[in-house]
Every structure is written in C-alpha cells, then in structure tokens.
Design a protein around this motif. Structure first.
Motif, PDB file in Angstrom:
ATOM      1  N   PHE A 315       0.829  -1.206   0.000  1.00  0.00           N
ATOM      2  CA  PHE A 315       0.000   0.000   0.000  1.00  0.00           C
ATOM      3  C   PHE A 315       0.861   1.252   0.000  1.00  0.00           C
ATOM      4  O   PHE A 315       1.880   1.337   0.663  1.00  0.00           O
ATOM      5  CB  PHE A 315      -0.920   0.029   1.218  1.00  0.00           C
ATOM      6  CG  PHE A 315      -1.709   1.307   1.311  1.00  0.00           C
ATOM      7  CD1 PHE A 315      -2.773   1.531   0.457  1.00  0.00           C
ATOM      8  CD2 PHE A 315      -1.345   2.302   2.213  1.00  0.00           C
ATOM      9  CE1 PHE A 315      -3.487   2.723   0.513  1.00  0.00           C
ATOM     10  CE2 PHE A 315      -2.051   3.491   2.279  1.00  0.00           C
ATOM     11  CZ  PHE A 315      -3.124   3.701   1.431  1.00  0.00           C
ATOM     12  N   LYS A 317       0.226   5.811  -0.526  1.00  0.00           N
ATOM     13  CA  LYS A 317      -0.724   6.912  -0.728  1.00  0.00           C
ATOM     14  C   LYS A 317      -0.853   7.269  -2.208  1.00  0.00           C
ATOM     15  O   LYS A 317      -1.833   7.891  -2.600  1.00  0.00           O
ATOM     16  CB  LYS A 317      -0.298   8.145   0.084  1.00  0.00           C
ATOM     17  CG  LYS A 317      -0.513   7.996   1.589  1.00  0.00           C
ATOM     18  CD  LYS A 317      -0.094   9.243   2.339  1.00  0.00           C
ATOM     19  CE  LYS A 317      -0.371   9.118   3.824  1.00  0.00           C
ATOM     20  NZ  LYS A 317      -1.810   9.147   4.132  1.00  0.00           N
ATOM     21  N   GLU A 439      -2.083  -5.730   4.987  1.00  0.00           N
ATOM     22  CA  GLU A 439      -2.125  -4.271   5.143  1.00  0.00           C
ATOM     23  C   GLU A 439      -2.940  -3.639   4.013  1.00  0.00           C
ATOM     24  O   GLU A 439      -3.753  -2.739   4.240  1.00  0.00           O
ATOM     25  CB  GLU A 439      -0.705  -3.704   5.139  1.00  0.00           C
ATOM     26  CG  GLU A 439      -0.649  -2.192   5.285  1.00  0.00           C
ATOM     27  CD  GLU A 439       0.747  -1.651   5.111  1.00  0.00           C
ATOM     28  OE1 GLU A 439       1.247  -0.972   6.033  1.00  0.00           O
ATOM     29  OE2 GLU A 439       1.357  -1.898   4.036  1.00  0.00           O
ATOM     30  N   GLN A 442      -6.713  -4.136   4.531  1.00  0.00           N
ATOM     31  CA  GLN A 442      -7.244  -3.192   5.525  1.00  0.00           C
ATOM     32  C   GLN A 442      -7.458  -1.815   4.914  1.00  0.00           C
ATOM     33  O   GLN A 442      -8.491  -1.167   5.150  1.00  0.00           O
ATOM     34  CB  GLN A 442      -6.287  -3.092   6.718  1.00  0.00           C
ATOM     35  CG  GLN A 442      -6.224  -4.342   7.577  1.00  0.00           C
ATOM     36  CD  GLN A 442      -5.189  -4.223   8.691  1.00  0.00           C
ATOM     37  OE1 GLN A 442      -4.432  -3.266   8.746  1.00  0.00           O
ATOM     38  NE2 GLN A 442      -5.161  -5.207   9.578  1.00  0.00           N
ATOM     39  N   GLU A 443      -6.496  -1.355   4.124  1.00  0.00           N
ATOM     40  CA  GLU A 443      -6.610  -0.024   3.521  1.00  0.00           C
ATOM     41  C   GLU A 443      -7.736   0.030   2.486  1.00  0.00           C
ATOM     42  O   GLU A 443      -8.442   1.035   2.379  1.00  0.00           O
ATOM     43  CB  GLU A 443      -5.274   0.378   2.869  1.00  0.00           C
ATOM     44  CG  GLU A 443      -4.134   0.579   3.842  1.00  0.00           C
ATOM     45  CD  GLU A 443      -4.348   1.774   4.762  1.00  0.00           C
ATOM     46  OE1 GLU A 443      -5.132   2.674   4.405  1.00  0.00           O
ATOM     47  OE2 GLU A 443      -3.697   1.811   5.832  1.00  0.00           O
ATOM     48  N   LYS A 446     -10.956   0.265   4.273  1.00  0.00           N
ATOM     49  CA  LYS A 446     -11.155   1.594   4.879  1.00  0.00           C
ATOM     50  C   LYS A 446     -11.508   2.653   3.840  1.00  0.00           C
ATOM     51  O   LYS A 446     -12.245   3.592   4.132  1.00  0.00           O
ATOM     52  CB  LYS A 446      -9.875   2.022   5.619  1.00  0.00           C
ATOM     53  CG  LYS A 446      -9.678   1.372   6.966  1.00  0.00           C
ATOM     54  CD  LYS A 446      -8.623   2.079   7.810  1.00  0.00           C
ATOM     55  CE  LYS A 446      -7.282   2.100   7.160  1.00  0.00           C
ATOM     56  NZ  LYS A 446      -6.240   2.676   8.058  1.00  0.00           N
ATOM     57  N   ASN A 447     -10.952   2.516   2.646  1.00  0.00           N
ATOM     58  CA  ASN A 447     -11.140   3.520   1.606  1.00  0.00           C
ATOM     59  C   ASN A 447     -11.765   2.864   0.377  1.00  0.00           C
ATOM     60  O   ASN A 447     -11.084   2.268  -0.449  1.00  0.00           O
ATOM     61  CB  ASN A 447      -9.790   4.142   1.255  1.00  0.00           C
ATOM     62  CG  ASN A 447      -9.898   5.250   0.219  1.00  0.00           C
ATOM     63  OD1 ASN A 447     -10.971   5.554  -0.292  1.00  0.00           O
ATOM     64  ND2 ASN A 447      -8.770   5.858  -0.106  1.00  0.00           N
TER      65      ASN A 447
END
Length: 471
Positions: A315, A317, A439, A442-443, A446-447
């Motif tokens: 992951f 940004k 990971e 999870q991201e 969340k998004n």
C-alpha cells in the motif's frame, strides 16, 4: 617563479611525451615530484626522468598528502573509463588541481578547460561566476528525490523528513500530488514541479543538495512500450542530464533506481546475483541497463550506487494496481476472482516501504562501502512463483476463485539473491508477502475508492497513455 609540485599518473608514451613538453616548452614551472603507474617496471622510467618518488595508483591519497602535491596530471590512454573516472574522482575529493591529458590535447600549456573536469569549484576563478565562499562550502544535509510524489517516493520523503533531513522533490506530478498533501506545510520540504528531461529543472534542483535519489522514470514494461522515443528520453537521456548536474555541483552521492527485470528470462535457472548475466526482455529493462552503465562510467565528482528493485508491492498513498500482488489483492476483494497467466514464472518481491528504507540506507551509508556498487533489493524469502502468490491470496481470502491459463503474457522468470545488501549494509526487509497483502486489504476496506482499481490513476500505462494523447 614559484614551482608547482606535480604528480604524474601514467608513464607510457603519452606520459613521457608530456614530461618532455614540461621540461622544454612549458611557461609554467613544474616541479615533477612523483610518478604513479601500476606497472612496476615503469620505476626505471621514473628514475630516468628524475622523479624523487614512485608508486602505484593505490597510493594516490598518501603521496598527495605526504609530498604536498599541488597538481595532478593524468596521462593514461589504455585504461577503462571507470578506472580513469575513479582517479579523477579521488583527485577532486583531495581538492588538488587536476588535469587529464589526451592524445588530442597533450601539451601542458594548451587551454586548460579542454582537460580539466568541469565542476563548479573548478570555475570559481572565472569573474563571471563570482562565487562566494558560501557557494563552495560543504553541502548541507538536503536530499533531492526525483519522483518523490510517486509510489515509492512518498514513503521515502516521509522517512527522510522523520529523520530530520531537508527534502527537495522534483516531480512532474502526472499522478497528482495528493500523496504528499499532508506534508505540504512542513518547512523542510520543497516541491518543484518540473521534469527530469528538462536541463534547467534538474540543475536548479541539484544545486546545494548533498544526496540525490533518482526514482523518476516511466516504470513498467507496458507503459514503456507506448512510445519508445519518449521512453528513451525520460529513462535514459535524462540520466545523462542528472549525471552532468551531479558532477558539476559535486553532490556526495547519487542513488539510482534500477530493476531486477534486467535479469529478464533467466537462462541459468538458479538464483541470480549482481554478477549474473543480464538478459532483458523489454525496453524498460534495457533503459535501466543503459542508465546503470552511463552512471558508473561517468561519475567523476560524486559517489554512485545502483539499486535493482524486486517487483514492488504494498500500500502507498500513491497507489498502483498495475503490479501483480496489488492487482491480485484488489481483484480478490472486489471481483472475488483472479486470473493467472502461466503461473510458473518466478519473481522476487519487495514492499514499497522496504524499498524506501533501502534507498535511505544506501544514501546514508559509508561511501567507501557503497561507491560504485550495485545492490539487489529484496529478500530471498520473497521469491515466489505467480501461482504461489495466488495460493497465498486464497489462503488469506478463501472466497477467491483462481482461473489459470497456460498462456504466458510476461516472459520474465528469475529468482534473485540479496546477500550483498545484507552483508554490506545489514539491510533486512520488514514486510513479508502476507503482511503486505493484509495491510493492503485493511486499507482497501477503509477507503472504498480503492475498489475502483481500473481507474486511470492507479495505472502507469493508462496515465501515460492519457498524458501522451494530451501532448
């Protein structure tokens, strides 16, 4: 006239011609103190010309210091470019006046800029430059990261800022700058909207930095295949510009992002290391090889290091879903199925945060260890076949169905060793494949916008295709 204490490197035909020229024709008084040549038999030549000392090139630093040398003249015509540039680099580090003599410009009294490294310090006496002492001081701790808003770059920028460094980012922001949006107010961060193919942008960015970490490129085989000419300009010709800027300003280190894809379709079948045969199968891999060679052959006023990256995942940004592990993960969540082409091909993998860690580690490492070195970045435990990646995903997300086809859409196949970076620098990865996948899951949960994995912004290929259309 006060004499100049001079050391000559090379007592072959050119060196002897030069010495005779100094004795007979030079308007400047040279005191020929020492000669260096790796051929021990040249000691007799040195004695004939009356040199008071003789040694090998390994003794350069010792001889310059002990004999209080003012001037080094390099007169070797039969050595490799890397050997010659290494000598020039060592002379520049000693801050001793240096000239390299060629067959074309062999006379000592010829216009010196034919044979003197073009660096900012070497031009300090020209009235047009008007350099102050501050301009010539040791570099501050600033780090330039090209492509710093990218998939790996934004992790690296954070790591450097967290360690207290000033960071300059040169980026065209083709993918936007949202990956750094939370850092914009940090006074230690400077963002430059520019291109690595623009000479002015590069020189303005490199000035006054200590370390340069070069991440910016068109990355990936499909994106590089869109426009071969553009790929060569950005991935290779721009490397030449960066090298010239680093030489001119005398940065301490340049750490360059290459790829394990240079190993291509392995013919050896065993684990590959930095000395293994290169067998690129794509233009992207070839541009990495071209750039590696150019950097190592032309670094005269900085310390170069090359990092060959495993296939990156994880992951970020500035998320990418055109990487195999990332794509499989999001498809397993959204579509509950993945398609595997071939499946027996081996790949080394590495998490994007571990890649950032590797760049920082090499940039800050002892120059005597990393200068001129190539390092594979990853861990042997992260060598997987594509089928094994699919099996792991199904273990983590049991609802995933896997469709396999015998068609291979990517001929790359290689397993890689990483002993060198571990032994030289103590580097270890923090993420294994499972922790990186979890990971990401999870991201994505969340998004929800990350579920739109087919959006252009998540693909280098689609983004560069759109960019090429606009330009």
């Amino acid at each position: 006239m006060e004499s100049t204490r001079t050391l000559i490197i090379g007592l072959g035909q050119l060196g002897c011609q030069l010495i005779n020229d100094v004795d007979k024709h030079s308007v400047e008084k040279f005191d020929l103190v020492c000669a260096l040549d790796d051929d021990k038999s040249k000691k007799k030549v040195a004695d004939t010309f009356g040199f008071i000392d003789f040694g090998s090139t390994n003794e350069l630093e010792t001889k310059v210091e002990e004999l209080k040398i003012d001037y080094v003249i390099l007169a070797i015509t039969n050595a490799s470019a890397r050997f010659l540039n290494d000598i020039i680099y060592r002379c520049l580090k000693l801050e001793v006046k240096t000239r390299y003599v060629t067959d074309e410009h062999a006379k000592i009294d010829e216009f010196e800029y034919f044979n003197t490294p073009i660096t900012k310090k070497n031009l300090k006496n020209l009235k047009e430059f008007k350099l102050s002492e501050n301009d010539l001081d040791e570099k501050e701790g600033a780090v330039l990261v090209t492509g710093g808003a990218g998939y790996i770059g934004n992790h690296l920028v954070r790591d450097l800022l967290n360690d207290g460094y000033e960071v300059i980012v040169l980026d065209s922001f083709i993918f936007g700058n949202s990956a750094l949006s939370d850092l914009r107010d940090d006074p230690r961060l400077k963002l430059i909207n520019g291109s690595i193919e623009n000479i002015r942008d590069v020189f303005n960015s490199v000035e006054n930095v200590r370390y340069v970490i070069a991440l910016a490129a068109i990355v990936g085989d499909p994106a590089c295949s869109l426009d071969a000419k553009n790929t060569m300009i950005i991935n290779y010709e721009s490397t030449k510009i960066l090298v010239e800027a680093c030489n001119y300003y005398g940065v301490e280190k340049l750490v360059f992002a290459s790829s394990c894809s240079v190993y291509g379709a392995s013919l050896e079948g065993s684990y590959l290391d930095e000395e293994s045969t290169l067998n690129p199968v794509s233009l992207y891999a070839r541009t990495r090889i071209f750039s590696e060679k150019y950097i190592l052959d032309n670094a005269i006023n900085f310390s170069p290091s090359i990092l060959r990256l495993s296939t990156v995942f994880g992951f970020s940004k500035r998320m990418r879903f055109d990487l195999v592990v990332n794509l499989f993960t999001v498809k397993a969540i959204v579509d509950k199925s993945i398609e595997i082409f071939g499946g027996n091909q081996w790949r080394p993998f590495v998490h994007c945060k571990d890649v950032a860690k590797a760049f920082k580690t090499v940039a800050l490492a002892d120059e005597n260890i990393v200068r001129g070195q190539i390092y594979n970045v990853g861990d042997e435990s992260l060598n997987f076949t594509i089928d094994q990646v699919g099996d792991l995903l199904k273990t983590i997300l049991p609802q995933t169905s896997i469709k396999s086809t015998g068609d291979i859409d990517d001929p790359r196949n290689y397993k890689v060793k990483f002993n060198k970076i571990k032994n030289d620098l103590g580097f270890k990865t923090d993420y294994d494949l499972e922790s990186g996948i979890k990971e990401m899951i999870q991201e994505i949960y969340k998004n929800k916008s990350l579920e739109n994995y087919q959006d252009q912004i998540y693909s280098n290929l689609l983004t560069f295709k759109e960019f090429n259309l606009k330009n």
